[in-house]
Design a protein around this motif. Structure first.
Motif, PDB file in Angstrom:
ATOM      1  N   GLN A 156       0.834  -1.207   0.000  1.00 40.22           N
ATOM      2  CA  GLN A 156       0.000   0.000   0.000  1.00 40.22           C
ATOM      3  C   GLN A 156       0.869   1.258   0.000  1.00 40.22           C
ATOM      4  O   GLN A 156       0.592   2.215  -0.735  1.00 40.22           O
ATOM      5  CB  GLN A 156      -0.918  -0.003   1.221  1.00 40.22           C
ATOM      6  CG  GLN A 156      -1.915   1.155   1.235  1.00 40.22           C
ATOM      7  CD  GLN A 156      -2.855   1.109   2.433  1.00 40.22           C
ATOM      8  OE1 GLN A 156      -2.862   0.138   3.195  1.00 40.22           O
ATOM      9  NE2 GLN A 156      -3.638   2.154   2.607  1.00 40.22           N
ATOM     10  N   LEU A 157       1.912   1.279   0.801  1.00 39.33           N
ATOM     11  CA  LEU A 157       2.815   2.425   0.868  1.00 39.33           C
ATOM     12  C   LEU A 157       3.547   2.635  -0.450  1.00 39.33           C
ATOM     13  O   LEU A 157       3.758   3.774  -0.888  1.00 39.33           O
ATOM     14  CB  LEU A 157       3.828   2.229   2.003  1.00 39.33           C
ATOM     15  CG  LEU A 157       3.278   2.404   3.427  1.00 39.33           C
ATOM     16  CD1 LEU A 157       4.227   1.784   4.453  1.00 39.33           C
ATOM     17  CD2 LEU A 157       3.055   3.888   3.727  1.00 39.33           C
ATOM     18  N   GLN A 158       3.910   1.551  -1.081  1.00 38.05           N
ATOM     19  CA  GLN A 158       4.581   1.650  -2.390  1.00 38.05           C
ATOM     20  C   GLN A 158       3.640   2.268  -3.426  1.00 38.05           C
ATOM     21  O   GLN A 158       4.053   3.078  -4.267  1.00 38.05           O
ATOM     22  CB  GLN A 158       5.057   0.271  -2.860  1.00 38.05           C
ATOM     23  CG  GLN A 158       6.236  -0.261  -2.059  1.00 38.05           C
ATOM     24  CD  GLN A 158       6.563  -1.713  -2.376  1.00 38.05           C
ATOM     25  OE1 GLN A 158       5.721  -2.474  -2.837  1.00 38.05           O
ATOM     26  NE2 GLN A 158       7.811  -2.120  -2.100  1.00 38.05           N
ATOM     27  N   GLY A 159       2.364   1.896  -3.330  1.00 38.87           N
ATOM     28  CA  GLY A 159       1.352   2.484  -4.240  1.00 38.87           C
ATOM     29  C   GLY A 159       1.163   3.969  -3.970  1.00 38.87           C
ATOM     30  O   GLY A 159       1.023   4.752  -4.920  1.00 38.87           O
ATOM     31  N   ILE A 160       1.149   4.357  -2.699  1.00 39.77           N
ATOM     32  CA  ILE A 160       1.002   5.774  -2.346  1.00 39.77           C
ATOM     33  C   ILE A 160       2.183   6.571  -2.845  1.00 39.77           C
ATOM     34  O   ILE A 160       2.026   7.673  -3.386  1.00 39.77           O
ATOM     35  CB  ILE A 160       0.859   5.904  -0.819  1.00 39.77           C
ATOM     36  CG1 ILE A 160      -0.446   5.272  -0.330  1.00 39.77           C
ATOM     37  CG2 ILE A 160       0.906   7.387  -0.406  1.00 39.77           C
ATOM     38  CD1 ILE A 160      -0.578   5.179   1.179  1.00 39.77           C
ATOM     39  N   LEU A 161       3.394   6.021  -2.694  1.00 38.34           N
ATOM     40  CA  LEU A 161       4.613   6.713  -3.168  1.00 38.34           C
ATOM     41  C   LEU A 161       4.540   6.981  -4.663  1.00 38.34           C
ATOM     42  O   LEU A 161       4.970   8.038  -5.129  1.00 38.34           O
ATOM     43  CB  LEU A 161       5.845   5.865  -2.865  1.00 38.34           C
ATOM     44  CG  LEU A 161       6.614   6.159  -1.574  1.00 38.34           C
ATOM     45  CD1 LEU A 161       7.801   5.195  -1.460  1.00 38.34           C
ATOM     46  CD2 LEU A 161       7.087   7.607  -1.536  1.00 38.34           C
ATOM     47  N   GLY A 162       3.990   6.034  -5.390  1.00 40.93           N
ATOM     48  CA  GLY A 162       3.879   6.197  -6.836  1.00 40.93           C
ATOM     49  C   GLY A 162       2.919   7.298  -7.228  1.00 40.93           C
ATOM     50  O   GLY A 162       2.989   7.817  -8.363  1.00 40.93           O
ATOM     51  N   GLN A 163       2.020   7.701  -6.314  1.00 45.10           N
ATOM     52  CA  GLN A 163       1.041   8.748  -6.606  1.00 45.10           C
ATOM     53  C   GLN A 163       1.465  10.129  -6.108  1.00 45.10           C
ATOM     54  O   GLN A 163       0.919  11.136  -6.532  1.00 45.10           O
ATOM     55  CB  GLN A 163      -0.305   8.389  -5.946  1.00 45.10           C
ATOM     56  CG  GLN A 163      -0.899   7.072  -6.447  1.00 45.10           C
ATOM     57  CD  GLN A 163      -2.093   6.626  -5.611  1.00 45.10           C
ATOM     58  OE1 GLN A 163      -2.512   7.323  -4.680  1.00 45.10           O
ATOM     59  NE2 GLN A 163      -2.650   5.480  -5.944  1.00 45.10           N
ATOM     60  N   LEU A 164       2.450  10.174  -5.216  1.00 47.36           N
ATOM     61  CA  LEU A 164       2.847  11.470  -4.625  1.00 47.36           C
ATOM     62  C   LEU A 164       3.783  12.239  -5.565  1.00 47.36           C
ATOM     63  O   LEU A 164       4.531  11.663  -6.324  1.00 47.36           O
ATOM     64  CB  LEU A 164       3.549  11.218  -3.275  1.00 47.36           C
ATOM     65  CG  LEU A 164       2.652  10.658  -2.165  1.00 47.36           C
ATOM     66  CD1 LEU A 164       3.495  10.322  -0.939  1.00 47.36           C
ATOM     67  CD2 LEU A 164       1.554  11.669  -1.790  1.00 47.36           C
TER      68      LEU A 164
END
Length: 220
Positions: free
Chosen positions: A212-220
């Motif tokens: 989930q954190l990796q997915g969030i990083l990709g959106q920031l």
């Protein structure tokens, strides 16, 4: 005595002898049968007792080994730092997903800290030992099982908004990966059933949070 009389007496004697032999044989068979039953009963009884003793051995909820102790002693400060990081998100994060995940981390790990401390107390072990990362005050534990250094924590505290979100996500990914490695070691080498179960929950839950954190990083 006539020959006929002698013959009759001979037959009677043989019948009496035969009857005695039969009776004696019956008594012997009865005795052997009784002994066999008693021995059989004794044998089964001993086997059941041994099986029960073997089943009971090593199946106690309180059983633990050095791996269990190390797991708890190291995971307590590890969780405590994760909770500290999560608490910062409330006033520093701008991303809603980061705030939500930080709240879940705090809710999950805070109770686990209390549980692990209770284990160590019941085992007669200190909450921090030679394997614990908090055993040496002032020591910088950065990179040890994903732990952040004092410098890392100060930098995170100084961040706000998107910068905080990115740093939080990156740091928590490393932190979680460290916890996952520790938990897998407990699954492999631990003995206590409760500790191994918690280790399994950590592997499953934190692996999902890493994605989930990796997915969030990709959106920031």
């Amino acid at each position: 005595m006539t020959a006929f009389t002698r013959a009759l007496r001979g037959k009677s004697t043989r019948r009496i002898a035969a009857a005695s032999i039969v009776a004696t044989g019956a008594l012997l068979l009865t005795a052997c049968g009784g002994d066999g039953d008693d021995m059989s009963g004794m044998s089964h009884g001993s086997g059941s007792s041994s099986a029960a003793a073997t089943t009971g051995a090593g199946d106690k909820a309180g059983d633990f080994n050095d791996a269990d102790v190390t797991f708890a002693q190291m995971m307590i400060p590890h969780h405590e730092q994760a909770v500290e990081m999560a608490k910062l998100a409330g006033g520093h994060a701008s991303d809603a997903q980061i705030k939500d995940l930080a709240g879940k981390i705090e809710q999950a790990q805070d109770p686990e800290i209390k549980t692990m401390k209770s284990w160590l107390t019941s085992w007669g072990k200190p909450t921090v030992g030679m394997g614990g990362m908090g055993s040496m005050p002032g020591m910088d534990h950065g990179s040890m099982n994903g732990m952040m250094s004092d410098t890392d924590m100060k930098e995170l505290q100084a961040m706000k908004g998107t910068e905080f979100d990115k740093m939080f996500a990156e740091m928590m990914i490393d932190h979680h990966n460290g916890a996952i490695a520790m938990a897998k070691d407990e699954q492999k080498n631990g003995e206590n059933a409760d500790a191994k179960k918690m280790a399994g929950d950590i592997v499953k839950g934190q692996s999902a949070e890493v994605k989930q954190l990796q997915g969030i990083l990709g959106q920031l």
